[in-house]
Design a protein around this motif. Sequence first.
Motif, PDB file in Angstrom:
ATOM      1  N   GLN A  17       0.741  -1.207  -0.064  1.00 28.90           N
ATOM      2  CA  GLN A  17       0.005  -0.012  -0.115  1.00 28.90           C
ATOM      3  C   GLN A  17       0.816   1.279  -0.139  1.00 28.90           C
ATOM      4  O   GLN A  17       0.579   2.098  -0.457  1.00 28.90           O
ATOM      5  CB  GLN A  17      -0.965   0.142   1.211  1.00 28.90           C
ATOM      6  CG  GLN A  17      -2.105  -1.005   1.028  1.00 28.90           C
ATOM      7  CD  GLN A  17      -3.160  -0.778   1.882  1.00 28.90           C
ATOM      8  OE1 GLN A  17      -3.494   0.391   2.647  1.00 28.90           O
ATOM      9  NE2 GLN A  17      -3.886  -1.895   2.395  1.00 28.90           N
ATOM     10  N   ALA A  20       1.476   1.886  -3.610  1.00 26.74           N
ATOM     11  CA  ALA A  20       0.291   2.314  -4.046  1.00 26.74           C
ATOM     12  C   ALA A  20      -0.215   3.991  -3.759  1.00 26.74           C
ATOM     13  O   ALA A  20      -0.753   4.673  -4.563  1.00 26.74           O
ATOM     14  CB  ALA A  20      -1.215   1.726  -3.538  1.00 26.74           C
ATOM     15  N   LEU A 337      -5.984   4.286   2.738  1.00 24.92           N
ATOM     16  CA  LEU A 337      -5.365   4.292   1.491  1.00 24.92           C
ATOM     17  C   LEU A 337      -5.697   5.474   0.854  1.00 24.92           C
ATOM     18  O   LEU A 337      -5.029   6.120   0.445  1.00 24.92           O
ATOM     19  CB  LEU A 337      -5.550   3.076   0.922  1.00 24.92           C
ATOM     20  CG  LEU A 337      -4.751   3.107  -0.412  1.00 24.92           C
ATOM     21  CD1 LEU A 337      -3.324   3.528   0.026  1.00 24.92           C
ATOM     22  CD2 LEU A 337      -5.026   1.634  -0.926  1.00 24.92           C
ATOM     23  N   THR A 355      -3.075   1.061   7.300  1.00 26.48           N
ATOM     24  CA  THR A 355      -3.483  -0.146   6.895  1.00 26.48           C
ATOM     25  C   THR A 355      -2.292  -1.054   6.126  1.00 26.48           C
ATOM     26  O   THR A 355      -2.530  -2.296   5.992  1.00 26.48           O
ATOM     27  CB  THR A 355      -4.706  -0.134   5.871  1.00 26.48           C
ATOM     28  OG1 THR A 355      -4.284   0.999   4.768  1.00 26.48           O
ATOM     29  CG2 THR A 355      -5.934   0.159   6.609  1.00 26.48           C
ATOM     30  N   ALA A 356      -1.266  -0.439   5.819  1.00 20.90           N
ATOM     31  CA  ALA A 356      -0.249  -1.084   5.152  1.00 20.90           C
ATOM     32  C   ALA A 356       0.573  -2.040   6.144  1.00 20.90           C
ATOM     33  O   ALA A 356       1.167  -2.780   5.937  1.00 20.90           O
ATOM     34  CB  ALA A 356       0.758  -0.146   4.502  1.00 20.90           C
TER      35      ALA A 356
END
Length: 390
Positions: A17, A20, A337, A355-356
């Motif tokens: 993430q 990302a 994210l 959340t990563a």
Amino acid sequence: MPLGHIRPAVAGIEEQQILAVSKLALGDPSVIALWYGESDLPTDPALRRPAIDSLNAGETFYTHKRGLPEFTDALAAYMTGLHAKPVAANRVTLTQSGMSAIMLIFQMILDPGDNAVIVSPVWPNAQSVVRALAGTPRFVALDNNDAQGWHLDMEKIRAQCDGRTRAIFVNSPNNPTGWVMPPEQLAEMLEFARERGIWIVADEVYNRMVYDGRAAPSFLDIAGPDDPVLVVNSFSKSWAMTGWRMGWITHPAELGELLGNLIEFNYSCVPVFLQRGGMAAVQHGEQAVATMIDHCRAGRAICDRRLPSLPHVTGYRSPTASFYGFFHIPGTEDRTLQICQDLVRAAKVGIAPGTAFGPGAEGWYRLCFAQSPDRLEEAFDRLQIGLGAI
């Protein structure tokens, strides 16, 4: 034309993430990137010079798989001086980064279907390695409250371990929370690992990044040479050498040949010229470490002043170790994210989504404050506007 077979364990790995977020800013120098665990300090010239001299001397050939003998000797002496128990050179293996050290370890100890218990929040690549090798990560989230801050419940570790548990992975000092495992809990976990025959994989890459004392409490302070402990370290953080890609493992001596074999199959050896810089770091690099810590201490002071006053921010505690500001924005658990991606586009500042880092960090965010003051102040100015708009 159809592709050939891809292992499901590899095909199923999701995009990291932080990547990302960061890929949105490729080629855009206007974005202030605080998403990676990397300082804006370049490596000290005194550590660069031996690598340059080595290249100029033509040291461009294959070398010892586990590191030049004089280098493993130097690493052993460095750790013996840093920790309470001596470390012999035959217990040290040089690796091409801390990341490859973790991969080598799990290649050595994990069969498909095995599991590893991972203390989270934690650097994302730890769980990805386990999944890539067809293992199962089992997470134990750190507890967090006003009275104790971030802390680990050892009973939760015990409850997650079963007959297929091969390792407990613990990162202390912790990325992203800054949590440091206290000595009494190190001893408790070591005793449990001895009883159950489970490896402790201790990621201690931030062990010098402490703001009180010379090093964080370590398993190397208490573990014997044959204990089930594999300690991972890296040159990246303490000496500002992220791009050099060097780390090392401290392990029981009898594992040296196995690790050497795996190195041969993965990357053969660490280039000699890089090793010359690493040797300079452990033998003569204390001033570079002090400079790095002072740089981070100044960044932490700015973070302490600015971060709690940002719109919607709660939960931040000034870390006693590492170089991250970790904070909560209530009500964003399902769009963590997305908020980071929006901040890149609209505010030109990059932070990492909680959340990563595994379960327990939804709605949390991480920024790296190991930055120059002007850069950090500008980043907080942008976050003030960007977070005000969410």
